[in-house]
Scaffold this motif. Structure first.
Motif, PDB file in Angstrom:
ATOM      1  N   PRO A 304      60.365  33.844  51.571  1.00  0.00           N
ATOM      2  CA  PRO A 304      59.064  33.383  52.091  1.00  0.00           C
ATOM      3  C   PRO A 304      58.872  31.885  51.938  1.00  0.00           C
ATOM      4  O   PRO A 304      58.276  31.238  52.798  1.00  0.00           O
ATOM      5  N   GLN A 307      60.826  30.126  54.600  1.00  0.00           N
ATOM      6  CA  GLN A 307      60.163  30.317  55.884  1.00  0.00           C
ATOM      7  C   GLN A 307      58.940  29.406  56.013  1.00  0.00           C
ATOM      8  O   GLN A 307      58.638  28.890  57.097  1.00  0.00           O
ATOM      9  N   THR A 385      55.974  35.668  60.362  1.00  0.00           N
ATOM     10  CA  THR A 385      56.314  34.640  59.381  1.00  0.00           C
ATOM     11  C   THR A 385      56.868  33.362  59.996  1.00  0.00           C
ATOM     12  O   THR A 385      56.865  32.316  59.355  1.00  0.00           O
TER      13      THR A 385
END
Length: 555
Positions: A304, A307, A385
Motif C-alpha cells: 500500500p 502504491q 488503489t
C-alpha cells in the motif's frame, strides 16, 4: 530562389521548436501496414482532398504508421513538416504556437522557405488563425515552387485541447491542395463528431484496423529473442500463438508485454511474468490492455505504501508542464529523492516512449507513456488503489508552487530575471496560476476554505509584485527591460498580467486564462475580472485572434 540572410536566419531561429522526440520509438514492422501505406500514398498523389485523417482506437499503431509515412515522404522530398502533439502540454499550447512550430520544421527541411516564414513573423502578429496558416505554412510552401504538394503531418491531434480551432481554420486552404496537404491522426473519425464546420473541410478518412495475427506473431518471434531469459526457460511456439491472439492486433499491448518481460530489476524471472500474463489474460484488444496495465502495476507496486507513492509520482507527472530533474521533482511532490528514482525506474516497464535524458529527468507523462495507460489510471474508480485524479494532482502541485513564491529573489532593472530562475522555483513562478486554476473550484464558498486561498492572501504585496515581474519576464525573456507591475493586490496584479498577455500574440492565451481564473476566485465580486475572463474565453473559442482594446473592457 536564394536562401535566408543571416538576419532572417536569426529571426527564424526564434520560432518555437518541437520538443525533443529523439528517444526510442516503436518500430514499424515491414509490410505490417502495406495496404494502409499504399492507400495513404495514393491519397498524397491526388489533388482532391486537403486532409487525410487516419483514425483508430488508442494503441492501434497510428503514430508508428505516420512515422513510416514521414520517412517515405521525406525520401521523395514531399515532407513539409510534422508534429506529434503528445509531446506538447495539451492544455497550454495555443494553435498559433503549433503553427509556428510547424513553420520551424518546414524551414529546417526547406531552408529556401525561411524568408517567407520571417515575413509571416512580421505580418501575422495578433491576426487570425487563417492568416497564420496562410503566412507561416501556405506561402512559404508556395515559394518553393515544388512540383508536388508538401505534406504536413499532425499526429495525435485529438489529444490537444485546442484542436477544434485548428481544424476549423484548415477549411480556408481547401483550394490549395496543389501546394500543401495535411495528414492528421485521431482516435475518432472527425467527420462523425460535432466539431464546428467539419463538413466544410475537404477531408478523406481512413480507419486503421488491428494488425493481423500473423504479423503479431512475427513481432513476438523477433522481440522475445531480446528478453533476458533465465536458465534457458524461453517462450514456446504455443506461447507466441497465445500472445498474438491476446494482443487483439494492438501493437501497444505487444510492446508492453515485451517491456514487462525485459524489466531488469523485476524480482520475478521473465518466464514467471510470462506465465502470469498468459494465465490472467482472458480477453484481447482494449479490454486486455486494461488487464495488462492492472497486473503490471500490481507487480511493480506491491505494498500500500508503494502504491501511495506511485499515485503521488504519476499524478504530478500527469499534470506536469515542463521536464524537471529528479531532485527538483522530488521537492515538487514532497517525496524522498530515492523513492522518486525507484518509481521513475520501475515505470520504465510501462513506458512506450523514451524522451532524451529521461533517465535522470521527469518529463510530462504524455511524452513518456501511451495515452491508453494515462486514460486507464484516470478512468478506474476512485476507490481503486491506482486511481489518479488530475484535479487533485493540480491542487497538490499548485500548493507546492505557491509555497515557492515567498522565496523568490529580488529583481532590479539591471538584472535579467529569467536567468535567476531555475528548477522548481522557475517552474513554480511560471505555472502556479495554471495549476491552482485547474485544482480548485470557482465557487467562493469552496475557494475560501482552501489552503491555496489563505496562502495567496498571506503573501505580502511586494512579493506579489516581485512574482508578477518574474512571471512576465519568464514568458518574455527577450524583453529589452524588466516589466514591472505596481498594482497593490493580487486580483489587480493578475488582471494587469492578463492585459500584458493580451497585447502579445495568442501564444500565451492559456496563461492569460489561468491568471484571470485565479483573479475571479480572489475577487469574486470584481465585475471587471469576470468580464475579462469571459472575453478571454470568447477569444479562445473564436477562430480569429482579435485584439480587444482595454477601453472596451470597462463595461
Amino acid at each position: 530562389m536564394k536562401g535566408p540572410s543571416d538576419n532572417e536566419q536569426c529571426r527564424f531561429n526564434g520560432l518555437p521548436r518541437h520538443p525533443d522526440a529523439s528517444g526510442e520509438q516503436p518500430e514499424y514492422l515491414p509490410n505490417s501496414r502495406k495496404p494502409d501505406v499504399e492507400k495513404s500514398l495514393e491519397w498524397v498523389s491526388s489533388l482532391t482532398d486537403l486532409v487525410l485523417c487516419i483514425y483508430g482506437p488508442a494503441g492501434i499503431g497510428k503514430s508508428t504508421l505516420v512515422r513510416h509515412l514521414l520517412d517515405k515522404l521525406r525520401s521523395v522530398g514531399q515532407l513539409g513538416a510534422s508534429v506529434f502533439l503528445g509531446a506538447f502540454p495539451t492544455d497550454t499550447t495555443a494553435p498559433e504556437t503549433i503553427i509556428k512550430t510547424l513553420a520551424h520544421e518546414l524551414g529546417n527541411i526547406h531552408p529556401r522557405a525561411i524568408p517567407k516564414i520571417v515575413e509571416a513573423m512580421n505580418q501575422c502578429h495578433a491576426t487570425s488563425l487563417e492568416n497564420h496558416l496562410k503566412g507561416y505554412i501556405l506561402e512559404p510552401a508556395r515559394s518553393l515552387n515544388h512540383p508536388h504538394p508538401l505534406i504536413i503531418i499532425v499526429d495525435a491531434i485529438d489529444e490537444w485541447k485546442n484542436h477544434p480551432r485548428f481544424i476549423k481554420a484548415l477549411a480556408h486552404l481547401n483550394s490549395e491542395t496543389a501546394i500543401v496537404k495535411f495528414i492528421i491522426t485521431s482516435r475518432l473519425n472527425p467527420c462523425t463528431s460535432r466539431l464546428p464546420d467539419i463538413d466544410k473541410i475537404a477531408m478523406h478518412t481512413h480507419p486503421l484496423l488491428p494488425i493481423s495475427i500473423d504479423t503479431m506473431k512475427v513481432y513476438f518471434d523477433k522481440h522475445l529473442e531480446t528478453v533476458p531469459w533465465v536458465d534457458g526457460r524461453r517462450a514456446s511456439a504455443a506461447d507466441v500463438n497465445k500472445l498474438a491472439n491476446l494482443s487483439g492486433g494492438l501493437p501497444v499491448w505487444a510492446s508492453t508485454v515485451i517491456s514487462l518481460l525485459s524489466e531488469q530489476f523485476s524480482e520475478s524471472p521473465p518466464h514467471e511474468i510470462l506465465s502470469g500474463i498468459l494465465a490472467r489474460q482472458r480477453v484481447g484488444g482494449s479490454e486486455g490492455l486494461t488487464e495488462l496495465y492492472r497486473d503490471a502495476l500490481l507487480r511493480l507496486f506491491l505494498s500500500p505504501e508503494a502504491q501511495r507513492y506511485f499515485r503521488l509520482y504519476l499524478g504530478a507527472a500527469l499534470v506536469l508542464q515542463e521536464p524537471l530533474s529528479l531532485s527538483e521533482f522530488s521537492k515538487l511532490v514532497g517525496m524522498p529523492p530515492h523513492l522518486v528514482k525507484n518509481i521513475h525506474s520501475a515505470l520504465s516497464a510501462i513506458q512506450t516512449r523514451s524522451p532524451h535524458g529521461s533517465e535522470d529527468t521527469v518529463h510530462p507523462a504524455s511524452t513518456r507513456f501511451h495515452l491508453s495507460f494515462l486514460e486507464y489510471v484516470q478512468a478506474i474508480p476512485a476507490e481503486n488503489t491506482f486511481a489518479i485524479s488530475a484535479f487533485d494532482s493540480h491542487s497538490a502541485v499548485g500548493l507546492t508552487c505557491l509555497n515557492q513564491i515567498t522565496t523568490l529573489p529580488l529583481v532590479s532593472s539591471a538584472q535579467t530575471p529569467v536567468f535567476l530562475l531555475h528548477g522548481l522555483q522557475g517552474y513554480a513562478t511560471k505555472y502556479w496560476p495554471y495549476h491552482v486554476s485547474h485544482g480548485t473550484n470557482r465557487s467562493h464558498d469552496e475557494w475560501a476554505k482552501t489552503v491555496h486561498c489563505s496562502t495567496l492572501l498571506a503573501i505580502p504585496v511586494d512579493v506579489q509584485q516581485r512574482w508578477a515581474t518574474l512571471f512576465l519576464n519568464t514568458l518574455f525573456p527577450e524583453a529589452e527591460e524588466v516589466m514591472a507591475v505596481e498594482e497593490q493586490d493580487m486580483t489587480s496584479i493578475l488582471m494587469e498580467i492578463g492585459n500584458n498577455l493580451r497585447k502579445d500574440s495568442a501564444d500565451h492565451w492559456a496563461f492569460e486564462v489561468a491568471c484571470l481564473e485565479v483573479a475571479v476566485r480572489l475577487g469574486s465580486g470584481c465585475d471587471d475580472a469576470w468580464c475579462k475572463l469571459g472575453l478571454c474565453y470568447y477569444g479562445m473559442a473564436s477562430v480569429s485572434s482579435v485584439s480587444i482594446p482595454d477601453s472596451d473592457l470597462s463595461w
